[in-house]
Scaffold this motif. Structure first.
Motif, PDB file in Angstrom:
ATOM      1  N   UNK A  51       0.885  -1.173   0.000  1.00 45.08           N
ATOM      2  CA  UNK A  51       0.000   0.000   0.000  1.00 45.08           C
ATOM      3  C   UNK A  51       0.919   1.218   0.000  1.00 45.08           C
ATOM      4  N   UNK A  52       0.809   2.019  -1.049  1.00 45.45           N
ATOM      5  CA  UNK A  52       1.734   3.132  -1.269  1.00 45.45           C
ATOM      6  C   UNK A  52       0.968   4.450  -1.246  1.00 45.45           C
ATOM      7  N   UNK A  53       1.445   5.372  -0.433  1.00 41.33           N
ATOM      8  CA  UNK A  53       0.843   6.704  -0.379  1.00 41.33           C
ATOM      9  C   UNK A  53       1.587   7.616  -1.346  1.00 41.33           C
ATOM     10  N   UNK A  54       0.819   8.380  -2.117  1.00 41.60           N
ATOM     11  CA  UNK A  54       1.385   9.368  -3.027  1.00 41.60           C
ATOM     12  C   UNK A  54       0.938  10.742  -2.547  1.00 41.60           C
ATOM     13  N   UNK A  55       1.894  11.582  -2.197  1.00 45.76           N
ATOM     14  CA  UNK A  55       1.598  12.918  -1.689  1.00 45.76           C
ATOM     15  C   UNK A  55       1.893  13.962  -2.766  1.00 45.76           C
ATOM     16  N   UNK A  56       0.965  14.889  -2.961  1.00 44.42           N
ATOM     17  CA  UNK A  56       1.189  16.035  -3.838  1.00 44.42           C
ATOM     18  C   UNK A  56       1.454  17.251  -2.982  1.00 44.42           C
TER      19      UNK A  56
END
Length: 249
Positions: A51-56
């Motif tokens: 499970x990978x979080x992508x932050x902008x």
């Protein structure tokens, strides 16, 4: 020694890289397309379930991706879920969620997460294909408009069902225009049944209608074009079509 398959070579290079330093760092991108490409690449490089979080950074966005075996299994933080979404819809959701962002950070928030019991997933290949198709339309539309303009320029009569705003719909004598209308109607019915599309979703057909004239039918999703030309233009029309296929394939 046989040449190593490009995909296998990429996999070897990937496993040779140190990925630990990649996570938790901000990465800047020149365009939304590059940013989306990085996310799709991350999916393609993830084999074990993660499970990978992508932050902008700019918009304080957080998108959560569940990935396993190079497939996106679930996506959170992008608005309403689409049960039957295809790759193009996923790319559009990501594009909207990360609109205004130019800097991303990836973090693994869970290893070996419990995967949803659903048959829905999106392969890296399907997402990559959708991403490439999204970047192509503007250029392809320009090439298609050029083809339409050149066909009309050499026509004795023509009917355009997708004219540029402010431009006429047709030109020529009523007999030719009636023939074009009948043939385009029949061609559209056949195409709808067969669902046969050529490069850039366009087909071109040429029919002899007299010793000295040919009827050319160009079918596209945006709208069809029919032209009646002198038979002496056959070779030039073939060259126009070859150039169009080469530019859009």
């Amino acid at each position: 020694m046989s040449q190593v398959d490009d995909g296998f070579a990429d996999a070897i290079r990937l496993f040779a890289q140190d990925r630990d330093g990649y996570y938790g760092m901000w990465h800047a991108f020149k365009s939304t397309q590059d940013l989306l490409a990085a996310i799709v690449a991350e999916i393609g490089e993830t084999v074990l379930a993660r499970r990978i979080a992508v932050f902008g950074e700019e918009q304080n966005v957080r998108v959560l991706l569940t990935v396993s075996n190079r497939h996106l299994v679930d996506i959170e933080g992008v608005g309403p879920q689409l049960e039957d979404a295809n790759g193009a819809a996923v790319i559009e959701l990501l594009s909207k969620a990360l609109a205004g962002c130019a800097t991303l950070k990836f973090e693994i928030v869970e290893r070996s997460p419990e995967l949803l019991e659903t048959g829905r997933s999106w392969s890296h290949a399907s997402l990559l294909k959708a991403l490439h198709e999204e970047s192509a339309p503007d250029g392809q539309r320009q090439v298609l408009e050029t083809l339409r303009d050149k066909l009309k320029a050499m026509a004795l009569s023509w009917r355009d069902f997708a004219p540029v705003a402010g431009q006429p719909l047709s030109d020529g004598n009523p007999e030719d225009l009636g023939l074009i209308d009948r043939c385009l109607t029949r061609a559209s019915e056949n195409t709808g049944k067969q669902k046969l599309w050529k490069p850039a979703n366009a087909t071109l057909n040429m029919l002899s209608v007299a010793d000295d004239r040919v009827l050319v039918l160009l079918e596209t999703p945006e709208g069809n074009l029919g032209v009646v030309c002198r038979a002496s233009h056959r070779a030039a029309i073939f060259e126009l079509w070859r150039a169009f296929v080469a530019a859009t394939s």
